[in-house]
Write a protein that holds these residues in place. Sequence first.
Motif, PDB file in Angstrom:
ATOM      1  N   UNK A   1       0.826  -1.198   0.000  1.00 36.07           N
ATOM      2  CA  UNK A   1       0.000   0.000   0.000  1.00 36.07           C
ATOM      3  C   UNK A   1       0.868   1.258   0.000  1.00 36.07           C
ATOM      4  N   UNK A   2       1.912   1.246   0.793  1.00 39.66           N
ATOM      5  CA  UNK A   2       2.801   2.412   0.836  1.00 39.66           C
ATOM      6  C   UNK A   2       3.520   2.599  -0.497  1.00 39.66           C
ATOM      7  N   UNK A   3       3.911   1.493  -1.132  1.00 34.72           N
ATOM      8  CA  UNK A   3       4.550   1.596  -2.451  1.00 34.72           C
ATOM      9  C   UNK A   3       3.576   2.176  -3.469  1.00 34.72           C
ATOM     10  N   UNK A   4       2.307   1.695  -3.428  1.00 36.13           N
ATOM     11  CA  UNK A   4       1.298   2.225  -4.353  1.00 36.13           C
ATOM     12  C   UNK A   4       1.052   3.706  -4.117  1.00 36.13           C
ATOM     13  N   UNK A   5       0.978   4.084  -2.839  1.00 35.13           N
ATOM     14  CA  UNK A   5       0.785   5.501  -2.540  1.00 35.13           C
ATOM     15  C   UNK A   5       1.962   6.344  -3.037  1.00 35.13           C
ATOM     16  N   UNK A   6       3.181   5.833  -2.853  1.00 34.24           N
ATOM     17  CA  UNK A   6       4.365   6.581  -3.306  1.00 34.24           C
ATOM     18  C   UNK A   6       4.344   6.747  -4.821  1.00 34.24           C
ATOM     19  N   UNK A   7       3.966   5.677  -5.539  1.00 30.84           N
ATOM     20  CA  UNK A   7       3.909   5.760  -7.005  1.00 30.84           C
ATOM     21  C   UNK A   7       2.848   6.765  -7.448  1.00 30.84           C
ATOM     22  N   UNK A   8       1.683   6.703  -6.818  1.00 29.66           N
ATOM     23  CA  UNK A   8       0.604   7.624  -7.184  1.00 29.66           C
ATOM     24  C   UNK A   8       0.977   9.067  -6.855  1.00 29.66           C
ATOM     25  N   UNK A   9       1.668   9.270  -5.743  1.00 29.33           N
ATOM     26  CA  UNK A   9       2.100  10.629  -5.388  1.00 29.33           C
ATOM     27  C   UNK A   9       3.113  11.139  -6.400  1.00 29.33           C
ATOM     28  N   UNK A  10       4.029  10.283  -6.815  1.00 28.03           N
ATOM     29  CA  UNK A  10       5.022  10.698  -7.822  1.00 28.03           C
ATOM     30  C   UNK A  10       4.351  11.060  -9.143  1.00 28.03           C
ATOM     31  N   UNK A  11       3.401  10.234  -9.575  1.00 23.74           N
ATOM     32  CA  UNK A  11       2.702  10.540 -10.831  1.00 23.74           C
ATOM     33  C   UNK A  11       1.864  11.812 -10.693  1.00 23.74           C
ATOM     34  N   UNK A  12       1.285  12.020  -9.520  1.00 21.71           N
ATOM     35  CA  UNK A  12       0.497  13.233  -9.312  1.00 21.71           C
ATOM     36  C   UNK A  12       1.388  14.473  -9.347  1.00 21.71           C
ATOM     37  N   UNK A  13       2.551  14.389  -8.702  1.00 24.34           N
ATOM     38  CA  UNK A  13       3.494  15.514  -8.736  1.00 24.34           C
ATOM     39  C   UNK A  13       4.008  15.769 -10.144  1.00 24.34           C
ATOM     40  N   UNK A  14       4.227  14.694 -10.894  1.00 23.28           N
ATOM     41  CA  UNK A  14       4.658  14.864 -12.286  1.00 23.28           C
ATOM     42  C   UNK A  14       3.568  15.540 -13.116  1.00 23.28           C
ATOM     43  N   UNK A  15       2.322  15.160 -12.887  1.00 19.66           N
ATOM     44  CA  UNK A  15       1.226  15.799 -13.610  1.00 19.66           C
ATOM     45  C   UNK A  15       1.113  17.267 -13.234  1.00 19.66           C
ATOM     46  N   UNK A  16       1.301  17.602 -11.956  1.00 19.40           N
ATOM     47  CA  UNK A  16       1.263  19.002 -11.539  1.00 19.40           C
ATOM     48  C   UNK A  16       2.394  19.792 -12.192  1.00 19.40           C
ATOM     49  N   UNK A  17       3.563  19.164 -12.255  1.00 20.15           N
ATOM     50  CA  UNK A  17       4.704  19.837 -12.893  1.00 20.15           C
ATOM     51  C   UNK A  17       4.411  20.126 -14.355  1.00 20.15           C
ATOM     52  N   UNK A  18       3.834  19.141 -15.052  1.00 22.09           N
ATOM     53  CA  UNK A  18       3.509  19.367 -16.468  1.00 22.09           C
ATOM     54  C   UNK A  18       2.411  20.411 -16.628  1.00 22.09           C
ATOM     55  N   UNK A  19       1.451  20.436 -15.715  1.00 19.07           N
ATOM     56  CA  UNK A  19       0.411  21.450 -15.776  1.00 19.07           C
ATOM     57  C   UNK A  19       1.002  22.851 -15.617  1.00 19.07           C
ATOM     58  N   UNK A  20       1.901  23.006 -14.692  1.00 21.73           N
ATOM     59  CA  UNK A  20       2.525  24.315 -14.510  1.00 21.73           C
ATOM     60  C   UNK A  20       3.444  24.669 -15.684  1.00 21.73           C
ATOM     61  N   UNK A  21       4.007  23.647 -16.282  1.00 23.41           N
ATOM     62  CA  UNK A  21       4.907  23.878 -17.404  1.00 23.41           C
ATOM     63  C   UNK A  21       4.150  24.383 -18.630  1.00 23.41           C
ATOM     64  N   UNK A  22       2.975  23.760 -18.894  1.00 25.47           N
ATOM     65  CA  UNK A  22       2.228  24.097 -20.111  1.00 25.47           C
ATOM     66  C   UNK A  22       1.070  25.053 -19.835  1.00 25.47           C
ATOM     67  N   UNK A  23       0.965  25.571 -18.595  1.00 28.76           N
ATOM     68  CA  UNK A  23      -0.111  26.522 -18.331  1.00 28.76           C
ATOM     69  C   UNK A  23       0.180  27.880 -18.970  1.00 28.76           C
ATOM     70  N   UNK A  24       1.457  28.256 -19.151  1.00 26.90           N
ATOM     71  CA  UNK A  24       1.839  29.507 -19.809  1.00 26.90           C
ATOM     72  C   UNK A  24       2.346  29.182 -21.209  1.00 26.90           C
ATOM     73  N   UNK A  25       1.585  29.467 -22.225  1.00 24.85           N
ATOM     74  CA  UNK A  25       2.009  29.127 -23.587  1.00 24.85           C
ATOM     75  C   UNK A  25       3.251  29.901 -23.993  1.00 24.85           C
ATOM     76  N   UNK A  26       4.148  29.206 -24.662  1.00 23.63           N
ATOM     77  CA  UNK A  26       5.397  29.815 -25.125  1.00 23.63           C
ATOM     78  C   UNK A  26       5.171  30.454 -26.496  1.00 23.63           C
ATOM     79  N   UNK A  27       5.505  31.646 -26.605  1.00 27.93           N
ATOM     80  CA  UNK A  27       5.397  32.338 -27.894  1.00 27.93           C
ATOM     81  C   UNK A  27       6.565  33.273 -28.086  1.00 27.93           C
ATOM     82  N   UNK A  28       6.522  34.014 -29.122  1.00 28.14           N
ATOM     83  CA  UNK A  28       7.608  34.965 -29.334  1.00 28.14           C
ATOM     84  C   UNK A  28       7.410  36.179 -28.452  1.00 28.14           C
ATOM     85  N   UNK A  29       8.319  37.085 -28.482  1.00 30.90           N
ATOM     86  CA  UNK A  29       8.278  38.235 -27.599  1.00 30.90           C
ATOM     87  C   UNK A  29       7.199  39.223 -28.008  1.00 30.90           C
ATOM     88  N   UNK A  30       6.761  39.134 -29.270  1.00 34.28           N
ATOM     89  CA  UNK A  30       5.690  40.030 -29.711  1.00 34.28           C
ATOM     90  C   UNK A  30       4.327  39.526 -29.259  1.00 34.28           C
TER      91      UNK A  30
END
Length: 229
Positions: free
Chosen positions: A52-81
Amino acid sequence: MSLQWTLIAGVLYAEITVVLLLVLPIASPRKWNSLFKSRFLQGIKNQAGIYFMILLAILVLFCLDAIREMRKYSNPQGDRDGHAHLDLEMQESMRLFRAQRNFYISGFSLFLSLVIRRLVMLISSQAALLAQSEASMKQAQSASAAARTFLKQQGDAKDNISNEAHDKEINELKSEISELKEKLKTAEANQSAVKTQANNLAKEYDRLAEEHSKLQKKITISSGDKKSE
């Protein structure tokens, strides 16, 4: 969807199924408890906490990874204009959508794993309480039955004692009645003897009185003869 997120989604679907089975009134807490105490589950019970602890650790890691990707792609990258390329914007929007989807999948999987653990504990506790209440009820019923039997025996003993006292009193009264009857017979016999004796005395008195009158007549006659001479 990649392989790891497919597995996480499978875990989420399995957890939803397990929660529905535990929540819906399909089986009683006793049956679930007997299932939890089966040989297979008892065999992995010692390692269940580790899994159970291993499953929780895996799910927490995947959740943190999803949060990281959400923060990464929440601001669209464009040119300076401020003008982003259309393909790049579409790709970033798709990646943001995937990150949000992965966050919901991992978050709900983590939440349902905790819910399942809590439901299993509550069902086991409820089954133990039901068994304890039944044992207490049976013990109370046996105690009440024993108390009723004891009271009945006490009542029978009191009845026997009262019956013995009543019988003893009746026997004493019978003996007194027999004694009184004997005394009455004796008194009647004495009374008849007195009557007989009184009758005999009366007859004797009458006889003596008659003899006395006869003697008086003789004396009177003899005294008259002497005077005439």
